[in-house]
Design a protein around this motif. Structure first.
Motif, PDB file in Angstrom:
ATOM      1  N   ASN A   1       0.868  -1.171   0.000  1.00 22.07           N
ATOM      2  CA  ASN A   1       0.000   0.000   0.000  1.00 22.07           C
ATOM      3  C   ASN A   1       0.910   1.227   0.000  1.00 22.07           C
ATOM      4  O   ASN A   1       1.832   1.313   0.811  1.00 22.07           O
ATOM      5  CB  ASN A   1      -0.884  -0.021   1.256  1.00 22.07           C
ATOM      6  CG  ASN A   1      -1.811   1.164   1.341  1.00 22.07           C
ATOM      7  OD1 ASN A   1      -1.397   2.309   1.181  1.00 22.07           O
ATOM      8  ND2 ASN A   1      -3.066   0.887   1.624  1.00 22.07           N
TER       9      ASN A   1
ATOM     10  N   THR B   1       0.748   2.937   3.669  1.00 20.02           N
ATOM     11  CA  THR B   1       1.094   2.179   4.876  1.00 20.02           C
ATOM     12  C   THR B   1       2.249   1.199   4.682  1.00 20.02           C
ATOM     13  O   THR B   1       2.775   0.690   5.657  1.00 20.02           O
ATOM     14  CB  THR B   1      -0.128   1.384   5.364  1.00 20.02           C
ATOM     15  OG1 THR B   1      -0.443   0.385   4.383  1.00 20.02           O
ATOM     16  CG2 THR B   1      -1.321   2.292   5.607  1.00 20.02           C
TER      17      THR B   1
ATOM     18  N   GLN C   1      -0.846  -5.123  -0.140  1.00 21.57           N
ATOM     19  CA  GLN C   1      -2.197  -4.785  -0.598  1.00 21.57           C
ATOM     20  C   GLN C   1      -2.502  -5.618  -1.837  1.00 21.57           C
ATOM     21  O   GLN C   1      -1.697  -5.659  -2.780  1.00 21.57           O
ATOM     22  CB  GLN C   1      -2.247  -3.303  -0.945  1.00 21.57           C
ATOM     23  CG  GLN C   1      -3.601  -2.810  -1.381  1.00 21.57           C
ATOM     24  CD  GLN C   1      -3.566  -1.328  -1.725  1.00 21.57           C
ATOM     25  OE1 GLN C   1      -2.887  -0.930  -2.663  1.00 21.57           O
ATOM     26  NE2 GLN C   1      -4.294  -0.524  -0.952  1.00 21.57           N
TER      27      GLN C   1
ATOM     28  N   GLN D   1      -4.288  -6.402  -5.314  1.00 24.98           N
ATOM     29  CA  GLN D   1      -4.718  -5.627  -6.478  1.00 24.98           C
ATOM     30  C   GLN D   1      -5.537  -6.557  -7.372  1.00 24.98           C
ATOM     31  O   GLN D   1      -5.143  -7.708  -7.586  1.00 24.98           O
ATOM     32  CB  GLN D   1      -3.503  -5.129  -7.267  1.00 24.98           C
ATOM     33  CG  GLN D   1      -2.477  -4.404  -6.443  1.00 24.98           C
ATOM     34  CD  GLN D   1      -2.897  -3.000  -6.110  1.00 24.98           C
ATOM     35  OE1 GLN D   1      -3.453  -2.286  -6.933  1.00 24.98           O
ATOM     36  NE2 GLN D   1      -2.636  -2.593  -4.872  1.00 24.98           N
TER      37      GLN D   1
ATOM     38  N   THR E   1      -8.640  -2.555  -4.845  1.00 22.45           N
ATOM     39  CA  THR E   1      -7.570  -2.898  -3.917  1.00 22.45           C
ATOM     40  C   THR E   1      -8.179  -3.407  -2.616  1.00 22.45           C
ATOM     41  O   THR E   1      -9.314  -3.056  -2.263  1.00 22.45           O
ATOM     42  CB  THR E   1      -6.677  -1.677  -3.607  1.00 22.45           C
ATOM     43  OG1 THR E   1      -7.468  -0.658  -2.989  1.00 22.45           O
ATOM     44  CG2 THR E   1      -6.029  -1.137  -4.871  1.00 22.45           C
TER      45      THR E   1
ATOM     46  N   ASP F   1      -6.919  -4.161   1.516  1.00 24.14           N
ATOM     47  CA  ASP F   1      -5.910  -4.124   2.571  1.00 24.14           C
ATOM     48  C   ASP F   1      -6.117  -5.216   3.614  1.00 24.14           C
ATOM     49  O   ASP F   1      -5.349  -5.309   4.570  1.00 24.14           O
ATOM     50  CB  ASP F   1      -5.920  -2.748   3.257  1.00 24.14           C
ATOM     51  CG  ASP F   1      -5.421  -1.654   2.325  1.00 24.14           C
ATOM     52  OD1 ASP F   1      -4.343  -1.830   1.732  1.00 24.14           O
ATOM     53  OD2 ASP F   1      -6.119  -0.631   2.181  1.00 24.14           O
TER      54      ASP F   1
END
Length: 172
Positions: free
Chosen positions: A120, A123, A127, A129, A147, A149
């Motif tokens: 990400n 962060t 992540q 995709q 996306t 998380d």
């Protein structure tokens, strides 16, 4: 020249040695699954022009190249190919600023679905995709980039665009 080399030259000259096999071709249906995306496109998102995209075949039909130019000035390129060793499509994307995205997947409901992982940008946590290209009856293509998380429990839309073909007038 030694005897082995001489014998090989004579065999080649007389046709006694079979030529090397031709490299495999990329015209099987699996290699054509992303052909619906080929062409020149104007891309719209949220009723605003997001940019233009040119998608073309390369390397005797073994790869597809993408040339993106966003309305904001961002440019990106991707190379896409069917990998017969894996039985999957793969995409390598890079944009101005150095962002890189690696995706893989395959045909889904007449379109294409590719997925991958990357940190990400805020962060740095991994992540997921997911980008889907959906063929529409009118010839347009919807590109839905999402996306996650939380390893796919929930998804957020990163980009939802509609590709409309740029019609060129034939030369007079």
């Amino acid at each position: 020249m030694n005897a082995t080399t001489l014998a090989l030259l004579i065999a080649l000259a007389t046709g006694a040695v079979a030529p090397a096999p031709a490299p495999p071709r990329c015209d099987a249906p699996a290699h054509r699954a992303f052909d619906f995306w080929l062409g020149e496109w104007e891309v719209w998102s949220n009723d605003m022009r997001a940019g233009t995209n040119r998608i073309e075949k390369l390397l005797d039909g073994c790869a597809i190249a993408e040339y993106w130019r966003g309305a904001s000035g961002v440019e990106g390129r991707s190379y896409n190919a069917y990998d017969p060793a894996l039985g999957r499509w793969r995409q390598f994307w890079v944009a101005t600023g150095g962002g890189v995205l690696l995706l893989e997947g395959g045909p889904r409901d007449g379109g294409m679905l590719l997925e991958g992982m990357r940190p990400n940008p805020r962060t740095r946590v991994p992540q997921r995709q997911r980008i889907e290209w959906i063929r529409n009856a009118d010839g347009s293509v919807r590109q839905l980039w999402q996306t996650s998380d939380d390893d796919g429990a929930t998804w957020q839309v990163a980009f939802d665009g509609r590709y409309r073909r740029i019609e060129r007038e034939p030369p007079r």
